[in-house]
Scaffold this active site. Sequence first.
Site, short mmCIF file in Angstrom:
data_model
loop_
_atom_site.label_atom_id
_atom_site.label_comp_id
_atom_site.label_asym_id
_atom_site.label_seq_id
_atom_site.Cartn_x
_atom_site.Cartn_y
_atom_site.Cartn_z
N HIS A 22 -18.53 1.38 -1.11
CA HIS A 22 -17.89 1.26 0.21
C HIS A 22 -18.91 1.49 1.34
O HIS A 22 -18.93 0.76 2.32
CB HIS A 22 -16.76 2.29 0.36
CG HIS A 22 -15.59 2.10 -0.56
ND1 HIS A 22 -15.16 3.09 -1.42
CD2 HIS A 22 -14.76 1.05 -0.75
CE1 HIS A 22 -14.10 2.65 -2.08
NE2 HIS A 22 -13.84 1.42 -1.71
N LYS A 46 1.70 5.37 -4.00
CA LYS A 46 0.65 5.73 -4.95
C LYS A 46 0.55 7.24 -5.12
O LYS A 46 1.00 8.00 -4.27
CB LYS A 46 -0.69 5.20 -4.44
CG LYS A 46 -0.91 3.74 -4.77
CD LYS A 46 -2.36 3.38 -4.50
CE LYS A 46 -2.64 1.91 -4.73
NZ LYS A 46 -4.00 1.55 -4.32
O1 PNS Z 1 -8.64 -0.25 -1.40
P1 PNS Z 1 -7.45 -1.12 -1.66
O2 PNS Z 1 -6.35 -0.30 -2.26
O3 PNS Z 1 -7.81 -2.33 -2.45
O4 PNS Z 1 -6.92 -1.63 -0.22
C1 PNS Z 1 -5.81 -2.48 -0.13
C2 PNS Z 1 -5.34 -2.63 1.33
C3 PNS Z 1 -5.15 -1.28 1.98
C4 PNS Z 1 -6.38 -3.40 2.11
C5 PNS Z 1 -4.02 -3.44 1.31
O5 PNS Z 1 -3.14 -2.87 0.39
C6 PNS Z 1 -3.32 -3.51 2.66
O6 PNS Z 1 -3.82 -4.11 3.58
N1 PNS Z 1 -2.14 -2.88 2.77
C7 PNS Z 1 -1.38 -2.82 3.99
C8 PNS Z 1 -0.07 -3.58 3.87
C9 PNS Z 1 -0.23 -5.03 4.24
O7 PNS Z 1 -0.67 -5.39 5.31
N2 PNS Z 1 0.14 -5.91 3.30
C10 PNS Z 1 0.04 -7.33 3.47
C11 PNS Z 1 -1.39 -7.81 3.26
S1 PNS Z 1 -1.43 -9.05 2.10
#
Ligand code: PNS
Length: 177
Positions: A22, A46
């Site tokens: 990261h 989670k």
């Molecule tokens: O580190 P991760 O868990 O792969 O991150 C995933 C993340 C946080 C980027 C994704 O789950 C997210 O953007 N969640 C917020 C909800 C949202 O906007 N969902 C629609 C996007 S497709």
Amino acid sequence: MTASRRSLAIFPGSFDPITNGHLDIVGRSLHVFDEVRVAVLVNAEKQPLFSVEERVAIIRQAYRGNRRVSVDTFSGLLVDYAKKVRASVIVRGIRAISDFEFEFQMALMNRRLSPAIETVFMTPAESYSYLSSRLVKEVFQLGGSVTGLVPPVVERRLRDKYGPVLGKKPGRSKGAA
Ligand code: PNS
């Protein structure tokens, strides 16, 4: 002449915990954007190892003194958060082709929700291509070394969580002294 707005990119994720992969992506993003906001998802579903507050504190510590990196939390839709903080770019890391399908879906869904926000994919150094927060936790819990894979503050916090675990050195090839 009016001063141009500084470019702000959001780097969203779970960061449970943040890894050197990261950090690598943040570093690359800083070559392209003026500021990077690491945005930690508040996800009630989670079962994280570190609370959101702990994750934010860890990331702040990792970037202490760096005024171009900020840390925040968000819940709800990422694009809504991006609009709120007036960021027009979402940065995501792609380690391998296996990441691509899900990332592509997310990018297209986010574009559908908010066409003005672009997703930019970055690839970390090859040496981090196998690295994930999940593997870091698993390896550490089982007594393996995560030195070099996470910032020192994460190692300390892992020790605080699990106690002074073995602290093995990374494996050596057969025959090494
Ligand atoms: O580190 P991760 O868990 O792969 O991150 C995933 C993340 C946080 C980027 C994704 O789950 C997210 O953007 N969640 C917020 C909800 C949202 O906007 N969902 C629609 C996007 S497709």
